[in-house]
Design a protein around this motif. Structure first.
Motif, PDB file in Angstrom:
ATOM      1  N   VAL A 278      22.269  -1.289  19.928  1.00  0.00           N
ATOM      2  CA  VAL A 278      22.916  -2.454  20.537  1.00  0.00           C
ATOM      3  C   VAL A 278      24.236  -2.763  19.841  1.00  0.00           C
ATOM      4  O   VAL A 278      25.283  -2.928  20.480  1.00  0.00           O
ATOM      5  CB  VAL A 278      21.975  -3.674  20.491  1.00  0.00           C
ATOM      6  N   ALA A 279      24.197  -2.855  18.507  1.00  0.00           N
ATOM      7  CA  ALA A 279      25.407  -3.200  17.756  1.00  0.00           C
ATOM      8  C   ALA A 279      26.485  -2.138  17.939  1.00  0.00           C
ATOM      9  O   ALA A 279      27.663  -2.462  18.150  1.00  0.00           O
ATOM     10  CB  ALA A 279      25.068  -3.378  16.277  1.00  0.00           C
ATOM     11  N   SER A 280      26.097  -0.872  17.892  1.00  0.00           N
ATOM     12  CA  SER A 280      27.079   0.216  18.049  1.00  0.00           C
ATOM     13  C   SER A 280      27.730   0.157  19.413  1.00  0.00           C
ATOM     14  O   SER A 280      28.962   0.271  19.551  1.00  0.00           O
ATOM     15  CB  SER A 280      26.407   1.568  17.832  1.00  0.00           C
ATOM     16  N   ASP A 281      26.920  -0.005  20.452  1.00  0.00           N
ATOM     17  CA  ASP A 281      27.475  -0.023  21.806  1.00  0.00           C
ATOM     18  C   ASP A 281      28.366  -1.234  22.030  1.00  0.00           C
ATOM     19  O   ASP A 281      29.419  -1.147  22.681  1.00  0.00           O
ATOM     20  CB  ASP A 281      26.345   0.007  22.835  1.00  0.00           C
TER      21      ASP A 281
ATOM     22  N   VAL B 201      18.885  -9.354  24.544  1.00  0.00           N
ATOM     23  CA  VAL B 201      20.169  -9.956  24.893  1.00  0.00           C
ATOM     24  C   VAL B 201      21.278  -8.922  24.824  1.00  0.00           C
ATOM     25  O   VAL B 201      22.167  -8.865  25.685  1.00  0.00           O
ATOM     26  CB  VAL B 201      20.465 -11.153  23.967  1.00  0.00           C
ATOM     27  N   GLY B 202      21.231  -8.082  23.780  1.00  0.00           N
ATOM     28  CA  GLY B 202      22.264  -7.066  23.637  1.00  0.00           C
ATOM     29  C   GLY B 202      22.280  -6.089  24.800  1.00  0.00           C
ATOM     30  O   GLY B 202      23.345  -5.752  25.346  1.00  0.00           O
ATOM     31  N   MET B 203      21.102  -5.633  25.195  1.00  0.00           N
ATOM     32  CA  MET B 203      21.018  -4.712  26.334  1.00  0.00           C
ATOM     33  C   MET B 203      21.497  -5.399  27.614  1.00  0.00           C
ATOM     34  O   MET B 203      22.114  -4.773  28.480  1.00  0.00           O
ATOM     35  CB  MET B 203      19.575  -4.218  26.496  1.00  0.00           C
ATOM     36  N   THR B 204      21.216  -6.716  27.719  1.00  0.00           N
ATOM     37  CA  THR B 204      21.668  -7.461  28.902  1.00  0.00           C
ATOM     38  C   THR B 204      23.190  -7.460  28.973  1.00  0.00           C
ATOM     39  O   THR B 204      23.792  -7.215  30.033  1.00  0.00           O
ATOM     40  CB  THR B 204      21.142  -8.907  28.845  1.00  0.00           C
ATOM     41  N   HIS B 205      23.843  -7.751  27.853  1.00  0.00           N
ATOM     42  CA  HIS B 205      25.302  -7.730  27.813  1.00  0.00           C
ATOM     43  C   HIS B 205      25.836  -6.346  28.140  1.00  0.00           C
ATOM     44  O   HIS B 205      26.848  -6.203  28.852  1.00  0.00           O
ATOM     45  CB  HIS B 205      25.797  -8.180  26.437  1.00  0.00           C
ATOM     46  N   LEU B 206      25.171  -5.328  27.621  1.00  0.00           N
ATOM     47  CA  LEU B 206      25.653  -3.965  27.860  1.00  0.00           C
ATOM     48  C   LEU B 206      25.488  -3.585  29.334  1.00  0.00           C
ATOM     49  O   LEU B 206      26.357  -2.932  29.941  1.00  0.00           O
ATOM     50  CB  LEU B 206      24.889  -2.968  26.975  1.00  0.00           C
TER      51      LEU B 206
ATOM     52  N   ILE C 295      26.295   4.837  10.148  1.00  0.00           N
ATOM     53  CA  ILE C 295      25.081   4.005  10.081  1.00  0.00           C
ATOM     54  C   ILE C 295      24.306   4.330   8.799  1.00  0.00           C
ATOM     55  O   ILE C 295      24.078   5.499   8.482  1.00  0.00           O
ATOM     56  CB  ILE C 295      24.188   4.224  11.311  1.00  0.00           C
ATOM     57  N   ALA C 296      23.911   3.274   8.086  1.00  0.00           N
ATOM     58  CA  ALA C 296      23.008   3.382   6.932  1.00  0.00           C
ATOM     59  C   ALA C 296      21.744   2.594   7.266  1.00  0.00           C
ATOM     60  O   ALA C 296      21.818   1.508   7.827  1.00  0.00           O
ATOM     61  CB  ALA C 296      23.674   2.826   5.676  1.00  0.00           C
ATOM     62  N   ASN C 297      20.590   3.154   6.913  1.00  0.00           N
ATOM     63  CA  ASN C 297      19.314   2.525   7.289  1.00  0.00           C
ATOM     64  C   ASN C 297      18.864   1.436   6.319  1.00  0.00           C
ATOM     65  O   ASN C 297      17.915   0.720   6.617  1.00  0.00           O
ATOM     66  CB  ASN C 297      18.223   3.596   7.393  1.00  0.00           C
ATOM     67  N   ASN C 298      19.492   1.317   5.159  1.00  0.00           N
ATOM     68  CA  ASN C 298      19.161   0.252   4.206  1.00  0.00           C
ATOM     69  C   ASN C 298      20.308   0.103   3.219  1.00  0.00           C
ATOM     70  O   ASN C 298      21.273   0.887   3.232  1.00  0.00           O
ATOM     71  CB  ASN C 298      17.837   0.527   3.472  1.00  0.00           C
ATOM     72  N   GLY C 299      20.200  -0.864   2.350  1.00  0.00           N
ATOM     73  CA  GLY C 299      21.278  -1.147   1.410  1.00  0.00           C
ATOM     74  C   GLY C 299      21.558  -0.005   0.457  1.00  0.00           C
ATOM     75  O   GLY C 299      22.700   0.259   0.094  1.00  0.00           O
ATOM     76  N   GLN C 300      20.498   0.677   0.019  1.00  0.00           N
ATOM     77  CA  GLN C 300      20.698   1.774  -0.923  1.00  0.00           C
ATOM     78  C   GLN C 300      21.480   2.913  -0.286  1.00  0.00           C
ATOM     79  O   GLN C 300      22.376   3.496  -0.907  1.00  0.00           O
ATOM     80  CB  GLN C 300      19.339   2.286  -1.423  1.00  0.00           C
ATOM     81  N   GLU C 301      21.160   3.237   0.981  1.00  0.00           N
ATOM     82  CA  GLU C 301      21.912   4.275   1.686  1.00  0.00           C
ATOM     83  C   GLU C 301      23.374   3.878   1.813  1.00  0.00           C
ATOM     84  O   GLU C 301      24.288   4.710   1.656  1.00  0.00           O
ATOM     85  CB  GLU C 301      21.311   4.523   3.073  1.00  0.00           C
ATOM     86  N   ALA C 302      23.623   2.604   2.080  1.00  0.00           N
ATOM     87  CA  ALA C 302      25.001   2.130   2.221  1.00  0.00           C
ATOM     88  C   ALA C 302      25.774   2.322   0.917  1.00  0.00           C
ATOM     89  O   ALA C 302      26.916   2.795   0.907  1.00  0.00           O
ATOM     90  CB  ALA C 302      25.011   0.659   2.632  1.00  0.00           C
ATOM     91  N   ILE C 303      25.150   1.975  -0.203  1.00  0.00           N
ATOM     92  CA  ILE C 303      25.816   2.124  -1.504  1.00  0.00           C
ATOM     93  C   ILE C 303      26.111   3.594  -1.787  1.00  0.00           C
ATOM     94  O   ILE C 303      27.192   3.954  -2.260  1.00  0.00           O
ATOM     95  CB  ILE C 303      24.945   1.503  -2.616  1.00  0.00           C
TER      96      ILE C 303
END
Length: 960
Positions: free
Chosen positions: A704-707, A429-434, A720-728
């Motif tokens: 998709v989200a970035s675009d 769906v995201g690619m369709t919107h893009l 971008i963080a690949n998981n919660g620990q990277e985000a923290i």
């Protein structure tokens, strides 16, 4: 005599001593060894040195002892086994008699002694002393035996007696006195007295029996009887046992000997035993459990009524049965016998018994071995309980647990299926919107529209299956919150305007003017019911119209009953199919699915949801003319102002976990795709830079989200963080102050829930207050609730609807504006009364408190200057010691001090430290805050000292 006789001669006259020695040597029968001393003390000392003497020849007149006391001292000083013969110069027989009476064995008169007399006296003395010792030993042993007998009689409460009828003389032991409680010999013992105390109804018979004994008619007797003795009188039970001895020549009774035993305790125990047996018999017979005793071969020895009832055995046949024949499984019987004989007992051993009518019952047997006195196993006795019902209940409970586990597994499977399908669908769906934003050709646009339609249909199908599963599991609970019922109906109908235009079908709404604008209820589930009915009506109507009707049925002070109806001019439903269409995965005809599509779940879900509201759905239909689906729901009235709209809901219903953190929630919809029009959405993004942290493990979802976000605004900057620990880790570095965080839920290492909780609890402000929007492929409402409980501000479901994404992002940014970053306070300047510049402190507040009184102001500043160093030291000391309760108290105190100094930033820092500890956050994060507060407070203190000096100068000048 074979051994030498050891003689000790105590004589101070050498002539007499020599003469005695000569006489002893001349004796033909005495072989002796003589020791001579002149003093009594020497002789006793020799004896005490373990030198045994058989005889002591003692002169009464010695240098260290004179007269008869010499004998007294000798008796006391020498061993008792030593014989003493007195040597005296006086021919006085009274002295000799007195000496023998005092303990000497003999006496000899000096001048009258010869060999024969001395020999006879020595031998006689030794023999006589030996006899005395034997008699003493015998007497002592006899006394010990007598004492033991009396003790034994006292313990056993047995006394003995001897009666001689010829002279009417009786002897009885002390214990007889004690038993009969005869004191001071009153009354005097007599054979008649033994029967005189008899009491009870048989006392005459007892007295007659004593006469028979006395007459010799009962040569051996043993009987029991009660007596009344003591003061106050009490009843005892006695046993008299003995025999009669007759004179063989005359045949008359010569002697009666016997024992009297107090058996009161035995009688009481016997009575208690009888009562216990009676109680046992009652319990045995009335027990609801089957009680039994059998031999090893299975023969019944004892049983109660419950045992007969359990196995359905009649009293007439019980004596002819064998319990082993009632075991349903011989292997169980053998296992039971083996276990009980090995272990001695069994508890709750499960056995199946078979009744005579063939019924099998489950039983639990608790039993022990029955053994003889020699230890031989005779059989078994125990209790049997019928556990058939309990076993059936247990089986039902297990079946219920299995069913519940299956339901949980089914729910988990559906949730996982939803997640796994929505994740790739998000990309599609995201690619369709893009792609729609890349100026596609008309043909490509046609393909994209078909792709979007198929994706939306698939999502609708998934949602139906999930809702059906939740309804089936009873997991749906209705909420109560105010909503505008007119807005809901208009929004719903507006959703289908495009589709109705394509089919050339008219859509109408008919809303009762008496209908209240605002009611309390679950708007999401009402929307779902009406949506299912309205979409069905539109689907099965090829021409004509579809109408949604809402009318007020009843109005009370606190509630309103509303009837909803969806009316169409579609294909209609045959009477015999009208009930069937509400069944799961069922449609009116076999070709309906082929012609119109669908899963057959829409009406099932609608009906169950109506039932959940407490209503019932009704159908009126005629083939070829159309259908009317209607239902009634009772809503609570809402007393909100008329100006309320559904957009206001977010400010009225804030989850506690959000409200506690002063975060601004946005209204949650069950599915953003249910609404295609968002009048509240901004036409464009804010004209400012927007920094976003995207936490997502799926690479395509990241793209998709970035675009999509970058399409909304060119000023969007994304990390971008690949998981919660990277985000923290990224948030802790503090390199970027993010406006918002997009947080995926299911991720490796650390999921979105854990990461959000950690951010809210353990990271310092302002990072911990950063808005967080969940991105979830889970469609259950419980996931949305969990998002809010963990501290998220908003959530959006995958596949991502761009308009919904932009709307929620805009609302979150509007509700959570990033605070303007303050410059360090050190760069700010304030001016005191004298125009002097200060980097940190501001005395304006203190001046106000002092009422512009210089004396009061000076006192206040002096107080702060004096106290602040100790507060700083306490702050650092408590942190280093890990005493966080005291650290919290110190920070609270410094908060006031900083306020007085006009250091707002330090006051807020002290408040942050206090709240951090109060909320139980990670204390490891306190170090930089404590260090900054301490260092900046020292700088403030230094400035305050300068100000104090200036104030003192001014104060001195003023007073001068």
């Amino acid at each position: 005599m074979s051994e030498k006789i050891k003689v000790l001669l105590i004589e101070d006259n050498p002539g007499d001593a020599k003469l005695v020695e000569i006489y002893l040597r001349e004796s033909p029968t005495i072989d002796f060894e003589m020791t001579q001393v002149t003093r009594l003390g020497e002789g006793i000392e020799l004896a005490n040195r373990k030198k045994d003497f058989d005889i002591v020849l003692l002169d009464l007149h010695l240098p260290d002892s004179k007269g008869f006391q010499t004998l007294t001292k000798a008796i006391e000083g020498f061993p008792k086994s030593t014989s003493i013969v007195i040597l005296t110069g006086l021919d006085d027989e009274s002295i000799g008699i007195k000496a023998v009476e005092s303990g000497a064995q003999d006496y000899l008169v000096k001048g009258q002694i010869d060999t024969t007399l001395l020999t006879r006296s020595v031998l006689h003395a030794i023999y006589r002393r030996k006899m005395q010792l034997e008699v003493e030993t015998t007497a002592r042993n006899l006394k010990i035996s007598e004492d033991r007998l009396l003790l034994a009689q006292g313990i056993a409460h047995i006394g003995n007696y001897e009666f001689i009828p010829a002279i009417n003389q009786i002897y009885w032991s002390i214990e007889v006195y004690n038993i009969l409680e005869v004191k001071n010999g009153q009354p005097e013992p007599s054979f008649d007295l033994l029967s005189r105390f008899a009491t009870g109804p048989d006392q005459d018979d007892i007295k007659r029996r004593y006469r028979q004994i006395e007459d010799g008619k009962l040569p051996i007797f043993n009987f029991e009887y009660p007596v009344s003795v003591g003061e106050p009188q009490r009843v005892k039970y006695l046993r008299n046992q003995g025999k009669v001895i007759t004179d063989p020549q005359t045949g008359k009774v010569a002697q009666i000997i016997g024992t009297i035993q107090d058996i009161t305790a035995y009688k009481e125990a016997q009575e208690m035993l009888i009562q216990s047996r009676e109680r046992y018999k009652v319990v045995f017979e009335q027990s609801q459990d089957a009680i039994y005793m059998t031999t090893r071969s299975g023969e019944l020895m004892e049983y109660n009524t419950s045992f007969l009832n359990l196995l359905q055995i009649t009293p007439e046949t019980v004596n002819h049965i064998n319990i082993n024949n009632y075991y349903h499984l011989p292997k169980q019987r053998d296992a039971f016998h083996q276990k009980i004989e090995q272990e001695g007992s069994v508890k709750d051993f499960e056995i199946k018994f078979k009744r005579p009518d063939g019924e099998i019952i489950d039983c639990a047997v608790t039993a022990t071995l029955w053994k003889s006195l020699e230890g031989e196993i005779m059989g078994y006795h125990g209790i049997i309980r019928d556990i058939t019902t309990a076993k059936r209940t247990q089986e039902l409970i297990k079946a219920k647990e299995v069913a519940e586990q299956s339901a949980r597994l089914k729910e988990q499977f559906l949730a996982n299926m939803s997640h796994e399908i929505r994740t790739p669908m998000n990309v599609v769906v995201g690619m369709t919107h893009l792609m729609e934003t890349t100026n596609p050709s008309p043909k490509q646009t046609e393909y994209l529209n078909a792709l979007k339609l198929s994706a939306n249909n698939l999502l609708y199908l998934i949602n139906n299956i999930l809702d059906f599963s939740k309804i089936e599991a009873g997991k749906i609970e209705l909420e109560k919150r105010p909503f505008n019922i007119r807005d809901l109906i208009n929004d719903l109908v507006s959703t289908y305007k495009f589709k109705a235009h394509e089919k050339n079908i008219n859509l109408f709404t008919q809303i009762d003017v008496a209908l209240p604008d605002i009611v309390n209820g679950d708007s999401v589930r009402l929307y779902q019911i009406l949506n299912n009915l309205f979409s069905n009506a539109l689907k099965y109507t090829q021409k004509g119209e579809v109408m949604l009707i809402a009318r007020c049925i009843a109005n009370s002070e606190n509630a309103t009953e509303i009837e909803f109806a969806v009316k169409d001019t579609g294909i209609g439903i045959a009477p015999d199919k009208q009930e069937k269409i509400f069944e799961s995965f069922t449609q009116a005809a076999e070709d309906t699915t082929r012609l119109y599509g669908g899963t057959g779940l829409g009406l099932t879900i609608a009906r169950n949801l109506v039932n959940l509201f407490g209503g019932e759905i009704h159908l009126e239909s005629e083939v070829g003319k159309g259908s009317v689906f209607s239902f009634r729901i009772l809503f609570d009235k809402s007393f909100l102002p008329d100006s309320f709209t559904s957009q206001d809901e977010s400010s009225l219903f804030i989850p506690p976990s959000i409200k506690a953190k002063n975060l601004n929630p946005v209204r949650v919809y069950a599915d953003e795709n249910l609404k295609n029009n968002h009048p509240e959405l901004p036409e464009k993004a804010p004209d400012k830079p927007i920094s976003i942290l995207l936490v997502e493990d799926h690479r395509l979802n990241q793209i998709v989200a970035s675009d999509l976000l970058k399409k909304w605004s060119e000023q969007v900057y994304i990390d971008i963080a690949n998981n919660g620990q990277e985000a923290i880790n990224m948030l802790q570095t503090g390199k970027n102050n993010y406006d918002v965080i997009f947080m995926d839920i299911s991720m490796p290492v650390m999921d979105g829930y854990e990461a959000t909780i950690y951010i809210r609890k353990h990271l310092p402000p302002p990072v911990c207050n950063t808005p967080i929007i969940a991105m979830t492929a889970h469609a259950f409402n419980t996931n949305a609730e969990r998002c809010f409980e963990s501290g998220m501000n908003e959530f959006i479901t995958k596949p991502i609807n761009p308009n919904a994404l932009y709307a929620k992002l805009a609302k979150v940014l509007a509700n959570n504006p990033k605070p303007v970053k303050e410059e360090p306070v050190l760069t700010q300047t304030n001016t005191d009364l004298n125009g002097k510049a200060h980097q940190i402190i501001n005395l304006s507040y203190l001046q106000t408190l002092a009422g512009n009184d210089p004396d009061v102001l000076l006192t206040m500043v002096e107080t702060i200057v004096a106290d602040l160093p100790s507060e700083i030291a306490a702050l650092e000391e408590h942190f280093e010691a890990g005493n966080f309760d005291l650290l919290k108290a110190t920070a609270h105190k410094m908060k006031s001090t900083c306020a007085y100094m006009g250091t707002e930033n330090l006051k807020e820092l002290a408040r942050t430290i206090e709240n951090h500890i109060w909320e139980g956050k990670d204390t490891n994060l306190l170090h930089p805050m404590v260090t900054q507060l301490a260092n900046d407070s020292r700088l403030a203190h230094a400035e305050l000292v300068l100000s104090l000096n200036e104030l003192k100068k001014t104060h001195a000048t003023y007073h001068h």
